[in-house]
Design a protein around this motif. Sequence first.
Motif, short mmCIF file in Angstrom:
data_model
loop_
_atom_site.label_atom_id
_atom_site.label_comp_id
_atom_site.label_asym_id
_atom_site.label_seq_id
_atom_site.Cartn_x
_atom_site.Cartn_y
_atom_site.Cartn_z
N LYS A 28 9.28 -4.55 -3.43
CA LYS A 28 10.16 -4.26 -2.30
C LYS A 28 11.36 -3.42 -2.72
CE LYS A 28 8.77 -8.07 0.64
NZ LYS A 28 9.17 -9.29 1.32
N ARG A 64 11.73 0.32 -1.11
CA ARG A 64 12.93 0.68 -0.34
C ARG A 64 13.65 1.86 -0.99
NH1 ARG A 64 13.31 0.76 4.27
NH2 ARG A 64 15.56 0.82 4.19
N CYS A 95 18.53 -3.21 3.83
CA CYS A 95 17.62 -4.27 4.27
C CYS A 95 18.35 -5.60 4.09
CB CYS A 95 16.31 -4.24 3.49
SG CYS A 95 16.48 -4.54 1.72
N THR A 135 10.90 2.05 8.09
CA THR A 135 10.28 2.93 7.11
C THR A 135 10.64 4.39 7.40
OG1 THR A 135 8.27 3.04 8.43
CG2 THR A 135 8.34 1.40 6.66
#
Length: 99
Positions: free
Chosen positions: A5, A9, A55, A77
């Motif tokens: 993740k 990101r 996030c 995204t």
Amino acid sequence: MLADKIRARRKVLDISQQQLARISGIAQSSISRYENGDGGITLEYIVKLANVLECSPLYLVSDEFGISADKEEQPSTVTPKELAVLRKNLKECLNIIGE
């Protein structure tokens, strides 16, 4: 997985590990370890990374704790460049409609 993740990101935002390190105040070597799944990470660093990676901290750690992140917790995204183009096009459309 946290490592995936963080990397994903970072790629979506088109920033390098060095840029992420500079912005977050976390050493680049630590970020590399986190992306490789080689090192423990503190809650403080999870929060710092989440802020820079746009996030939630919950999104980053949800897999490790078996938590299902809500839709609101999942980041977009859409890259910043794509978002800028969308905003420009929206403004042009609004100008046309308003005329």
